[in-house]
Design an enzyme around this catalytic site. Structure first.
Site, PDB file in Angstrom:
ATOM      1  N   LYS A   1      -5.673   2.719  -1.548  1.00 39.35           N
ATOM      2  CA  LYS A   1      -7.008   2.188  -1.269  1.00 39.35           C
ATOM      3  C   LYS A   1      -6.862   1.017  -0.304  1.00 39.35           C
ATOM      4  O   LYS A   1      -6.434  -0.067  -0.687  1.00 39.35           O
ATOM      5  CB  LYS A   1      -7.706   1.743  -2.553  1.00 39.35           C
ATOM      6  CG  LYS A   1      -9.125   1.233  -2.325  1.00 39.35           C
ATOM      7  CD  LYS A   1      -9.751   0.755  -3.619  1.00 39.35           C
ATOM      8  CE  LYS A   1     -11.156   0.240  -3.356  1.00 39.35           C
ATOM      9  NZ  LYS A   1     -11.165  -0.924  -2.422  1.00 39.35           N
ATOM     10  N   THR A   2      -7.210   1.245   0.938  1.00 38.47           N
ATOM     11  CA  THR A   2      -7.047   0.233   1.976  1.00 38.47           C
ATOM     12  C   THR A   2      -8.044  -0.902   1.783  1.00 38.47           C
ATOM     13  O   THR A   2      -9.230  -0.669   1.554  1.00 38.47           O
ATOM     14  CB  THR A   2      -7.247   0.865   3.361  1.00 38.47           C
ATOM     15  OG1 THR A   2      -6.395   2.007   3.482  1.00 38.47           O
ATOM     16  CG2 THR A   2      -6.919  -0.124   4.462  1.00 38.47           C
TER      17      THR A   2
END
Length: 459
Positions: A70-71
């Protein structure tokens, strides 16, 4: 707090925000592209839900999932369209407030049919991508660079893909968009010098490889705050929450966006006449009360103050309380207060991302979220609090990896009729498990997955 803020600065879109009439035309184009009855007033991207214990049995074990990091960047859609009047290709980025930004300098070709020269002759038209704009640290130069990490495709060259399964959408993204883009840069680098940033496909793994992905987060060239689980066979939910799309964060990374309101004390200068307007003044030497307000819904008519020394007056508070209510107070030390003053930036009315300290229970600020007009809705805040109280640790996930793999194998055997033939979703995923332009290699077994094109760093 200060260190966290410095490391969590959100990237800015390198483009020009479009005026209302242009934005409305673009929204209509997106509406038609997605076969929507009317233009949506909200961000057309899908929204994940927070991971809970019940999701293990009901979702991860029951369905095939991809997992990726999850950036911690700026979520934006990329809309590529040819102007019907000028014939020029335009690239627009859509933020979560549904603003459209024109990003100049790109050229996105179609997939050549016969020869590479077609990369200079054909253009993408009617393509809508989903991804994250992120600041990465170049491992060679140690300089920070802007990059767009793509993880989904809503439409490709006028064909709406939202009803197609994720595996199919990603296959179209890799073959019909990323490959010609990559080939153009490789074959004609002199034609790509104006590109404002680089683009990559985010790496996808099967859900039973979640431990490998989780343990790679601190090795990435950008910030990452968790995992995303995307169902392999589900359609894309445009413009709303997708109950099958899951975001997992460590307990300390579960955050809430609030509106920050400062209650700055006033003091009296008795040396001035009673009718002097300067007799009462705001005392910035004394640390104010930092209040966190939660959004109740509705339009927020308060704009962020342009001057630091103009706190909300009584009328502004009355307007504020139509759509917001006080939720908690922000923990700010004297040193942090001094650092905030040194920023010489407006503070009142800004949206701030906060995390709850696991030991003290106090809310601490991570960063400003100027990309958002409103804080999280009260229902979202409640979900986040439930997620914190019902948090699933990485150790919990590690314990179910074997069960996830077993369920995968059972579904694969059932669909293949016991013949051992691979499922379509398996072969399609394999085409997406490499960030290289050749989309036919099996998923990498490396301990450190390749999330970006390594040969991309040197140019």
């Amino acid at each position: 707090m200060v260190l966290a803020m410095e490391s969590r600065v959100a990237p800015e879109i390198p483009g020009l925000i479009q005026p209302g009439n242009v934005t409305q035309d673009l929204k209509m184009m997106v509406c038609k592209l997605l076969n929507s009855p009317k233009p949506t007033k909200t961000f057309p991207g899908s929204q994940p839900v927070s991971f809970q214990h019940s999701d293990v049995e009901e979702k991860l074990l029951a369905h095939d999932y991809y997992v990726c990091e999850k950036t911690d960047g700026l979520r934006v859609l990329m809309f590529i369209v040819i102007n019907p009047v000028t014939g020029e290709q335009g690239c627009f980025m859509i933020d979560r407030e549904n603003n459209y930004y024109l990003v100049n300098g790109f050229r996105f070709p179609r997939l050549p049919q016969k020869k590479k020269e077609e990369l200079l002759e054909t253009l993408q038209d009617g393509t809508l991508l989903d991804g994250e704009l992120v600041i990465q640290t170049n491992p060679m130069t140690k300089l920070q660079e802007l990059r767009y990490l793509m993880f989904d495709c809503l439409a490709i060259n006028g064909r709406c893909l939202t009803q197609s399964p994720t595996s199919s959408r990603l296959a179209h993204l890799g073959k019909e968009f990323f490959k010609p883009y990559f080939d153009l840069r490789a074959a004609y680098p002199n034609r790509c010098t104006t590109f404002p940033f680089k683009i990559s496909m985010k790496h996808m793994d099967f859900s039973y490889q979640l431990v490998k992905v989780a343990k790679s987060l601190d090795k990435l060239p950008h910030l990452s705050d968790g995992l995303i689980f995307t169902p392999v066979k589900a359609p894309y939910t445009a413009g709303g929450k997708d109950s099958l799309l899951l975001k997992w964060k460590p307990e300390q990374e579960n955050t809430v966006d609030f509106k920050l309101i400062l209650d700055i004390p006033m003091v009296e200068d008795p040396s001035l006449p009673k009718d002097d307007r300067n007799r009462w003044y705001y005392n910035y030497d004394v640390k104010p009360v930092f209040s966190l307000y939660v959004w109740q819904g509705g339009a927020d008519v308060n704009s962020r103050l342009k001057h630091f020394d103009q706190p909300f007056d009584r009328k502004e508070f009355e307007i504020l309380e139509r759509t917001y209510r006080k939720f908690a107070e922000l923990s700010v030390s004297d040193e942090e207060w001094q650092n905030l003053k040194n920023l010489e930036q407006p503070l009142n009315g800004r949206i701030v991302e906060c995390a709850k300290n696991q030991e003290t229970g106090a809310w601490e600020m991570l960063r400003f979220r100027d990309d958002k007009l409103n804080g999280n809705h009260t229902s979202v805040v409640q979900k986040v609090l439930e997620s914190i109280n019902d948090s699933v640790s990485l150790e919990d996930l590690e314990e179910i990896v074997g069960d996830i793999k077993r369920c995968w194998d059972e579904r694969r055997a059932n669909m293949a009729g016991g013949s051992g033939r691979p499922l379509p979703s398996q072969s399609q995923n394999a085409t997406l498990s490499t960030s290289k332009p050749v989309h036919s290699q099996p998923p990498s077994n490396d301990k450190e997955p390749k999330y970006v094109d390594e040969d991309d760093w040197s140019d």
